[in-house]
Design an enzyme around this catalytic site. Structure first.
Site, short mmCIF file in Angstrom:
data_model
loop_
_atom_site.label_atom_id
_atom_site.label_comp_id
_atom_site.label_asym_id
_atom_site.label_seq_id
_atom_site.Cartn_x
_atom_site.Cartn_y
_atom_site.Cartn_z
N GLY A 183 117.79 71.34 53.52
CA GLY A 183 118.37 70.00 53.61
C GLY A 183 117.34 68.89 53.79
O GLY A 183 117.69 67.78 54.18
N GLU A 185 115.94 67.13 51.67
CA GLU A 185 116.22 65.99 50.78
C GLU A 185 117.25 65.05 51.39
O GLU A 185 117.53 63.98 50.86
CB GLU A 185 116.72 66.48 49.42
CG GLU A 185 115.61 66.87 48.46
CD GLU A 185 114.76 68.03 48.95
OE1 GLU A 185 115.35 69.03 49.38
OE2 GLU A 185 113.53 67.92 48.93
N TRP A 233 113.83 77.36 53.86
CA TRP A 233 114.93 77.87 53.03
C TRP A 233 114.56 79.03 52.13
O TRP A 233 115.32 79.35 51.20
CB TRP A 233 115.55 76.73 52.22
CG TRP A 233 114.61 75.93 51.38
CD1 TRP A 233 113.89 74.85 51.79
CD2 TRP A 233 114.27 76.12 50.00
NE1 TRP A 233 113.12 74.37 50.76
CE2 TRP A 233 113.34 75.11 49.65
CE3 TRP A 233 114.67 77.04 49.03
CZ2 TRP A 233 112.80 75.01 48.37
CZ3 TRP A 233 114.14 76.93 47.76
CH2 TRP A 233 113.22 75.93 47.44
N ASN A 251 108.97 70.42 52.44
CA ASN A 251 108.42 69.06 52.42
C ASN A 251 108.89 68.24 53.61
O ASN A 251 109.97 68.45 54.16
CB ASN A 251 108.82 68.36 51.13
CG ASN A 251 110.32 68.24 50.98
OD1 ASN A 251 110.96 69.18 50.54
ND2 ASN A 251 110.88 67.12 51.36
N ASP A 294 106.66 66.25 47.10
CA ASP A 294 107.67 67.30 47.24
C ASP A 294 107.16 68.65 46.73
O ASP A 294 107.80 69.31 45.93
CB ASP A 294 108.96 66.90 46.51
CG ASP A 294 110.10 67.86 46.79
OD1 ASP A 294 109.96 68.71 47.71
OD2 ASP A 294 111.13 67.80 46.10
N ASP A 296 106.67 71.55 48.46
CA ASP A 296 106.81 72.29 49.71
C ASP A 296 106.37 73.74 49.59
O ASP A 296 106.22 74.27 48.50
CB ASP A 296 108.22 72.17 50.27
CG ASP A 296 109.29 72.58 49.31
OD1 ASP A 296 110.46 72.27 49.57
OD2 ASP A 296 108.97 73.20 48.28
N ARG A 321 103.59 76.24 45.68
CA ARG A 321 104.21 75.26 44.77
C ARG A 321 103.23 74.16 44.38
O ARG A 321 103.39 73.51 43.35
CB ARG A 321 105.42 74.68 45.52
CG ARG A 321 106.25 73.68 44.78
CD ARG A 321 107.61 73.59 45.46
NE ARG A 321 108.36 72.40 45.12
CZ ARG A 321 109.64 72.22 45.39
NH1 ARG A 321 110.32 73.18 46.02
NH2 ARG A 321 110.27 71.13 45.08
N TRP A 455 112.25 80.32 36.30
CA TRP A 455 112.87 80.32 37.63
C TRP A 455 113.17 81.76 38.08
O TRP A 455 114.05 81.97 38.91
CB TRP A 455 114.18 79.51 37.62
CG TRP A 455 113.95 78.04 37.65
CD1 TRP A 455 114.02 77.19 36.60
CD2 TRP A 455 113.62 77.22 38.79
NE1 TRP A 455 113.76 75.90 37.01
CE2 TRP A 455 113.51 75.89 38.35
CE3 TRP A 455 113.40 77.50 40.15
CZ2 TRP A 455 113.20 74.82 39.19
CZ3 TRP A 455 113.09 76.44 40.99
CH2 TRP A 455 113.00 75.12 40.51
#
Lengths: 525, 264
Positions: A183, A185, A233, A251, A294, A296, A321, A455
């Site tokens: 969460g 974001e 997450w 992030n 972003d 993270d 990332r 992905w």
């Protein structure tokens, strides 16, 4: 007397189908897949070798289970004792018969409207004793009876109305269930929790954004820590000897408007090592201090004991990332090395302690700033794999940039807290590659090019194979040594999941979620 | 502020032509669409930029989320449907529901509706003469479709006038490679038996590519069958019409294309 002993023994084994010791020694029973990444070291490698380079051409679909939700399916199944346990979007669980793929029981959760950035997804379940654990999008953790799917307990981990959400698979360790939160974001304050597996009561919480008076809080200007993000997450790893959990953090919030939160913003974009019993921080390493792109660090920490610079070391490998592949000492957190594995422009270089020297022109601006990777990252939540036979670390890499325009970032509960929006780069086709890195040097030994950024996670096996998938629906196997394509099947749906392997009735299977189905493969007769 | 919004909503419901109920977050809300003032549009833009554009792009050009800068939105054929989509999200997609007030949602709807919708412009040419140029001298229908008729090699032009400005249309006719549409890819491939084929990419994955060749024929290849695959981003098989048309004919053709606005 012996009969009673037998009955007691049988009863206790039925009560505790997956005792902690079984998960601890998961590598000894490769016929099962007992925890999210296969084993606590998260290598996603299997010793199974029935399916090999030479017979892979005979790999065929054994069964398909169609999930009734037409959402992307990110689950990584667990398999043991003749049953496969999967999560289904948004936060449901189904037990499948391994022989046929037919459902045995299902847990269906009614879900309120939860604001989530990136889909109502779930990446899997955990098993311990006679229970299955699932984290729910509405930020609850639920224990289910392994035999029936009935709810044993259901606890609120955090308030979904402030956009806390759970999409990761829990990690069961000893008598606890470890669960993270998403969460960032939406301006949550991140943490990692441990719950008593039997009762559901919370044993400890580690806040990934420290409050005033706690070490690290001064890395946040003013009150910015309150909505500082640093979510957890993606499922972490566990070293039972050191009794340490290794977990990546995400992030800081707001994602792009760094002026709101001046400072390094600890413990965002870190790998944290926590005592599994107490949740106390043993060490941290921050990959991207004061992240404004972003990027993270919610990836899988892969644990490896190996010789590094002539000395045996306990290592943690991390395909980040942000585009760098890191090696740290997992007992001390010492930075040992890093090498770029995908296009990145946000850092000019890393210094000798692994701290990045930023490229300031890549920070979001009113005029727009172009950066590689984009906010989907050079890597993301999907799993890499380490193959001890080849010494290679297999990483799916995303080659994609974007342009970012700063906007205002007011914090309003339940609303996005970003501070920029993005624009695709015109005329530049993003692409991807499955790259095989020498696990110690980080050098790319080979790559298998993918037409679009992937992905999917990666599985390597003792059969000399590497399995993965692409967004166009191909599930494929490569030669683990050379990267040569050996087998593929068009599944008909994008692959946004991690593969697993297991044995049933003497046959090795490989399974993957593709589109909205679970597909199991085995060799034909 | 909450109280004011509530009162406004009652007002809209009482006097407006549309009134319906939503049940997000367990609360029934009565809403109707208010007329969008310039202030509402500015507010809608502000919300869009902070809440929507990270997925849908600065100008609604798409990205992680759908392209909104287009005439027809499959999930939002009308404003009420778009209100529902913003409020509740689209099930089984990454589009989440949003906890905005009804007034805020209508502001966003008003702003999004203006994305990619070119208002009618004053044009010099005659659209009926332009239609004749399109069909005869220009031979445009060989590659382009209007209202379901025509070739499939180039983009569908049924609503091109609502999507592109006259300046863009003029540039495309004179210099087709100045702004090749996103996702349009010209390819040239050579098969292992030496055949050289030009076309437009329809689909591609890691192992195969599907194209429409310049004769309009569909072809599919496994990449392992190809000697060479040359993707040509920014290239277009469309010729320039600079020499073919007089200035007046060009104006007429642009007027015709501008009149193609699809079905509202």
């Amino acid at each position: 007397m012996r009969r009673y002993a037998l009955i007691i023994s049988l009863a206790s084994s039925l009560l505790a189908q997956v005792p902690y010791e079984r998960v601890l020694h998961a590598a000894r029973e490769p016929q099962s897949w007992l925890t999210y990444s296969g084993t606590y070291n998260s290598q996603r490698y299997s010793r199974l070798n029935q399916i090999t380079r030479t017979n892979i051409g005979r790999l065929k679909v054994a069964w398909i289970y169609q999930i009734q939700a037409h959402h992307k399916v990110e689950t990584s199944p667990l398999v043991f004792d003749g049953i496969m346990y999967i999560s289904e979007p948004p936060s449901d669980v189904t037990a499948l018969d391994l022989r046929t793929g037919r459902p045995i029981w299902s847990y269906r959760r009614s879900m309120p409207a939860v604001p989530v950035c990136c889909g109502q997804v779930n990446r899997g379940v955990a098993a311990l004793d006679d229970q299955i654990f699932v984290g729910a999008l509405d930020a609850h953790l639920i224990a289910l009876d392994m035999k029936t799917g009935r709810v044993r307990w259901d606890v609120e981990v955090a308030a979904y109305k402030t956009a806390n959400s759970i999409t990761l698979a829990p990690l069961a360790v000893k008598d606890k269930v470890i669960i993270g939160i998403g969460g960032a974001e939406y301006g949550i304050r991140g943490f990692l929790d441990a719950y008593d597996a039997k009762t559901g009561s919370r044993v400890w919480r580690f806040w990934t954004v420290p409050s005033p008076g706690e070490p690290g809080n001064k890395s946040w200007s003013g009150d910015s820590w309150r909505h500082g993000g640093a979510p957890t997450w993606v499922t972490g790893s566990y070293d039972p000897v050191a009794n340490l959990l290794y977990w990546g953090t995400g992030n800081p919030g707001p994602d792009y408007a760094g002026d709101i939160r001046k400072g390094d913003n600890l413990y965002s974009d870190c790998l944290i090592a926590l005592d599994a019993d107490t949740g106390k921080l043993k060490w941290y390493f921050q990959f991207t201090p004061h992240d404004v792109n972003d990027i993270d660090a919610n990836q899988i920490p892969v644990l490896l004991d190996a010789t590094f610079s002539g000395k045996p070391r306990k290592l943690v490998l991390f395909g980040n990332r942000n585009g760098f592949y890191y090696i740290l000492d997992r007992l001390s957190g010492e930075f040992l090395s890093a090498k770029q594995f995908a296009t990145q422009t946000w850092a000019k270089r890393l210094d000798e302690r692994g701290r990045p020297i930023r490229n300031p022109v890549t920070a979001p601006s009113r005029e727009g700033a172009t950066v590689y990777p984009d906010d989907d990252g050079a890597a993301n939540w999907y799993s890499p794999s380490y193959d001890p036979q080849t010494g290679l670390f297999y990483q799916n890499a995303r080659e994609k940039g974007a342009k970012y325009f700063l906007t205002e970032a007011p914090y309003i509960p339940g609303r996005q807290y970003l501070g920029a929006n993005r624009q695709s780069l015109n005329g530049v086709e993003p692409w991807g590659a499955l790259r095989a890195l020498d696990a110690i040097s980080g050098d790319v030994k080979w790559e298998f090019r993918l037409v679009t950024p992937p992905w999917a996670g990666i599985l390597s096996t003792a059969g000399g194979l590497v399995f993965s998938g692409d967004m166009e629906g191909n599930f494929f196997a490569l030669d683990a040594v050379t990267g040569k394509s050996l087998w593929r099947l068009q599944t008909g749906g994008p692959i946004v999941a991690n593969p697993i392997t297991y044995m049933n009735e003497g046959k090795q299977f490989v399974a993957i979620a593709a589109g909205s189905a679970i597909v199991a493969f085995s060799l034909d007769q | 502020m909450v109280r004011r919004t509530f009162l406004l909503e009652i007002f809209w419901c009482a006097v407006g032509p549309t009134c319906f109920s939503l049940s997000g977050q367990g609360q029934a809300e009565s809403v109707r669409q208010p007329p969008a003032t310039p202030k509402d549009l500015a507010a809608g833009e502000r919300i869009f930029r902070t809440q929507c554009a990270s997925c849908h792009g600065q100008r609604g050009e798409g990205g992680r989320g759908a392209t909104l800068a287009q005439w027809r939105l499959p999930h939002a054929p009308n404003d009420r449907a778009m209100f529902d989509v913003i409020k509740n999200g689209i099930p089984e997609t990454e589009m989440p529901g949003h906890w905005y007030t009804s007034g805020e949602i209508w502001q966003v709807v008003a702003f999004v509706r203006r994305l990619g919708r070119i208002p009618p412009q004053k044009v010099e040419g005659d659209p009926s003469r332009g239609e004749k140029q399109y069909e005869s001298k220009g031979d445009c229908a060989r590659c382009h479709t209007v209202n379901g008729r025509g070739g499939a090699l180039g983009p569908d032009l049924t609503d091109i006038g609502a999507r592109r400005s006259t300046a863009y249309l003029r540039e495309s006719l004179l210099d087709p490679e100045a702004a090749v549409p996103e996702a349009f890819m010209q390819v040239e491939l050579t098969t292992q038996d030496g055949r050289r084929i030009m076309g437009v990419r329809l689909a591609e994955d890691t192992f195969s590519i599907q194209i429409r060749d310049l004769s309009g024929q569909f072809r599919s290849f496994f990449k392992s069958e190809l000697e060479q695959l040359n993707k040509q981003p920014g290239k277009s098989p469309m010729p320039s019409y600079r020499q073919l048309f007089s200035g007046r004919e060009l104006d007429d053709l642009i007027a015709y294309l501008h009149s193609l606005r699809g079905s509202p």
